[in-house]
Every structure is written in C-alpha cells, then in structure tokens.
Design a protein around this motif. Sequence first.
Motif, PDB file in Angstrom:
ATOM      1  N   LEU A 108      15.130  38.083  45.888  1.00  0.00           N
ATOM      2  CA  LEU A 108      14.364  37.870  47.104  1.00  0.00           C
ATOM      3  C   LEU A 108      13.812  39.226  47.516  1.00  0.00           C
ATOM      4  O   LEU A 108      14.550  40.214  47.530  1.00  0.00           O
ATOM      5  N   ALA A 109      12.540  39.310  47.837  1.00  0.00           N
ATOM      6  CA  ALA A 109      11.937  40.575  48.249  1.00  0.00           C
ATOM      7  C   ALA A 109      12.696  41.138  49.454  1.00  0.00           C
ATOM      8  O   ALA A 109      13.015  40.417  50.387  1.00  0.00           O
ATOM      9  N   GLY A 110      13.013  42.420  49.413  1.00  0.00           N
ATOM     10  CA  GLY A 110      13.710  43.064  50.511  1.00  0.00           C
ATOM     11  C   GLY A 110      15.190  42.743  50.596  1.00  0.00           C
ATOM     12  O   GLY A 110      15.819  42.976  51.626  1.00  0.00           O
ATOM     13  N   CYS A 111      15.764  42.219  49.542  1.00  0.00           N
ATOM     14  CA  CYS A 111      17.181  41.850  49.520  1.00  0.00           C
ATOM     15  C   CYS A 111      18.058  43.089  49.747  1.00  0.00           C
ATOM     16  O   CYS A 111      17.960  44.058  49.018  1.00  0.00           O
ATOM     17  N   SER A 112      18.919  43.025  50.762  1.00  0.00           N
ATOM     18  CA  SER A 112      19.790  44.170  51.047  1.00  0.00           C
ATOM     19  C   SER A 112      21.253  43.894  50.704  1.00  0.00           C
ATOM     20  O   SER A 112      22.059  44.812  50.680  1.00  0.00           O
ATOM     21  N   GLN A 113      21.601  42.640  50.440  1.00  0.00           N
ATOM     22  CA  GLN A 113      22.973  42.264  50.087  1.00  0.00           C
ATOM     23  C   GLN A 113      22.989  41.712  48.675  1.00  0.00           C
ATOM     24  O   GLN A 113      22.191  40.841  48.340  1.00  0.00           O
ATOM     25  N   ARG A 114      23.901  42.207  47.848  1.00  0.00           N
ATOM     26  CA  ARG A 114      24.016  41.768  46.456  1.00  0.00           C
ATOM     27  C   ARG A 114      25.348  41.073  46.225  1.00  0.00           C
ATOM     28  O   ARG A 114      26.292  41.238  46.986  1.00  0.00           O
ATOM     29  N   VAL A 115      25.407  40.323  45.141  1.00  0.00           N
ATOM     30  CA  VAL A 115      26.622  39.597  44.777  1.00  0.00           C
ATOM     31  C   VAL A 115      27.524  40.488  43.933  1.00  0.00           C
ATOM     32  O   VAL A 115      27.059  41.159  43.013  1.00  0.00           O
ATOM     33  N   VAL A 116      28.789  40.487  44.255  1.00  0.00           N
ATOM     34  CA  VAL A 116      29.814  41.146  43.446  1.00  0.00           C
ATOM     35  C   VAL A 116      30.774  40.049  43.039  1.00  0.00           C
ATOM     36  O   VAL A 116      31.203  39.238  43.853  1.00  0.00           O
ATOM     37  N   ARG A 117      31.129  39.999  41.758  1.00  0.00           N
ATOM     38  CA  ARG A 117      31.992  38.931  41.238  1.00  0.00           C
ATOM     39  C   ARG A 117      33.293  39.500  40.698  1.00  0.00           C
ATOM     40  O   ARG A 117      33.334  40.602  40.176  1.00  0.00           O
ATOM     41  N   GLY A 118      34.315  38.677  40.789  1.00  0.00           N
ATOM     42  CA  GLY A 118      35.594  39.030  40.188  1.00  0.00           C
ATOM     43  C   GLY A 118      36.291  40.157  40.921  1.00  0.00           C
ATOM     44  O   GLY A 118      35.931  40.513  42.034  1.00  0.00           O
ATOM     45  N   GLY A 119      37.293  40.711  40.299  1.00  0.00           N
ATOM     46  CA  GLY A 119      38.069  41.753  40.937  1.00  0.00           C
ATOM     47  C   GLY A 119      38.275  42.938  40.022  1.00  0.00           C
ATOM     48  O   GLY A 119      37.625  43.073  38.998  1.00  0.00           O
ATOM     49  N   SER A 120      39.199  43.792  40.420  1.00  0.00           N
ATOM     50  CA  SER A 120      39.488  44.997  39.648  1.00  0.00           C
ATOM     51  C   SER A 120      40.991  45.210  39.599  1.00  0.00           C
ATOM     52  O   SER A 120      41.769  44.366  40.044  1.00  0.00           O
ATOM     53  N   TRP A 121      41.409  46.349  39.125  1.00  0.00           N
ATOM     54  CA  TRP A 121      42.817  46.653  38.951  1.00  0.00           C
ATOM     55  C   TRP A 121      43.601  46.642  40.264  1.00  0.00           C
ATOM     56  O   TRP A 121      44.805  46.476  40.255  1.00  0.00           O
ATOM     57  N   ASP A 122      42.945  46.827  41.403  1.00  0.00           N
ATOM     58  CA  ASP A 122      43.684  46.850  42.668  1.00  0.00           C
ATOM     59  C   ASP A 122      43.296  45.713  43.620  1.00  0.00           C
ATOM     60  O   ASP A 122      43.481  45.806  44.819  1.00  0.00           O
ATOM     61  N   THR A 123      42.793  44.618  43.054  1.00  0.00           N
ATOM     62  CA  THR A 123      42.367  43.473  43.853  1.00  0.00           C
ATOM     63  C   THR A 123      43.514  42.475  44.006  1.00  0.00           C
ATOM     64  O   THR A 123      44.328  42.322  43.105  1.00  0.00           O
ATOM     65  N   VAL A 124      43.541  41.788  45.147  1.00  0.00           N
ATOM     66  CA  VAL A 124      44.556  40.748  45.339  1.00  0.00           C
ATOM     67  C   VAL A 124      44.306  39.615  44.347  1.00  0.00           C
ATOM     68  O   VAL A 124      43.165  39.361  43.958  1.00  0.00           O
ATOM     69  N   PRO A 125      45.351  38.925  43.901  1.00  0.00           N
ATOM     70  CA  PRO A 125      45.217  37.913  42.852  1.00  0.00           C
ATOM     71  C   PRO A 125      44.154  36.835  43.094  1.00  0.00           C
ATOM     72  O   PRO A 125      43.445  36.449  42.174  1.00  0.00           O
ATOM     73  N   ARG A 126      43.976  36.349  44.309  1.00  0.00           N
ATOM     74  CA  ARG A 126      43.014  35.275  44.543  1.00  0.00           C
ATOM     75  C   ARG A 126      41.567  35.716  44.291  1.00  0.00           C
ATOM     76  O   ARG A 126      40.689  34.895  44.124  1.00  0.00           O
ATOM     77  N   GLU A 127      41.321  37.020  44.259  1.00  0.00           N
ATOM     78  CA  GLU A 127      39.972  37.530  44.031  1.00  0.00           C
ATOM     79  C   GLU A 127      39.718  37.961  42.585  1.00  0.00           C
ATOM     80  O   GLU A 127      38.649  38.468  42.266  1.00  0.00           O
ATOM     81  N   LEU A 128      40.674  37.765  41.700  1.00  0.00           N
ATOM     82  CA  LEU A 128      40.537  38.214  40.316  1.00  0.00           C
ATOM     83  C   LEU A 128      39.691  37.294  39.443  1.00  0.00           C
ATOM     84  O   LEU A 128      39.222  37.702  38.395  1.00  0.00           O
ATOM     85  N   ARG A 129      39.500  36.060  39.857  1.00  0.00           N
ATOM     86  CA  ARG A 129      38.717  35.110  39.062  1.00  0.00           C
ATOM     87  C   ARG A 129      37.261  35.551  38.980  1.00  0.00           C
ATOM     88  O   ARG A 129      36.700  36.073  39.942  1.00  0.00           O
ATOM     89  N   SER A 130      36.622  35.322  37.846  1.00  0.00           N
ATOM     90  CA  SER A 130      35.213  35.684  37.701  1.00  0.00           C
ATOM     91  C   SER A 130      34.315  34.846  38.599  1.00  0.00           C
ATOM     92  O   SER A 130      33.191  35.239  38.902  1.00  0.00           O
ATOM     93  N   SER A 131      34.801  33.707  39.062  1.00  0.00           N
ATOM     94  CA  SER A 131      34.007  32.866  39.955  1.00  0.00           C
ATOM     95  C   SER A 131      34.090  33.323  41.415  1.00  0.00           C
ATOM     96  O   SER A 131      33.346  32.833  42.253  1.00  0.00           O
ATOM     97  N   PHE A 132      34.985  34.263  41.713  1.00  0.00           N
ATOM     98  CA  PHE A 132      35.075  34.775  43.076  1.00  0.00           C
ATOM     99  C   PHE A 132      33.831  35.598  43.385  1.00  0.00           C
ATOM    100  O   PHE A 132      33.434  36.474  42.629  1.00  0.00           O
TER     101      PHE A 132
END
Length: 67
Positions: free
Chosen positions: A21-45
């Motif tokens: 979208l033109a002028g988009c200021s918010q992007r999608v981040v998916r999944g988690g990392s080594w210090d993420t809580v378990p519920r956010e580790l899924r690639s669909s998060f």
Amino acid sequence: VEDCWFPNLAGSPTDGSARSLAGCSQRVVRGGSWDTVPRELRSSFRMRKAANTRKKNIGFRVVRELH
C-alpha cells in the motif's frame, strides 16, 4: 518484510507477492526468535512493527534443503 500490515489475511495476494500500500508505515513480522515466548514461535504468528524498526530478534531465516 515487504508486506504492509493489515489486521487479517483477507484480500491478500494468492501468487506469493507482497501485499503493499502506498505510504505503508507498518510492516508484518512473522514467527519468533530465540527469546520469544512459546505462543509467538509459530510461523503463522503475525505482529506489526514500524517499517524502520531494528531489533536483535527481527530478521530472516535461511534454509538449505539437502537431497
């Protein structure tokens, strides 16, 4: 990532291209990392971050398939 943030996936491209979208200021981040809580580790998060956000736990994964 290139995908612009939308609260749901309705209307997303089906060909694998980014949803933009033109002028988009918010992007999608998916999944988690080594210090993420378990519920956010899924690639669909999904969560949104400002397009210029830089953090140690935001990046991408490299995969190499061995045959």
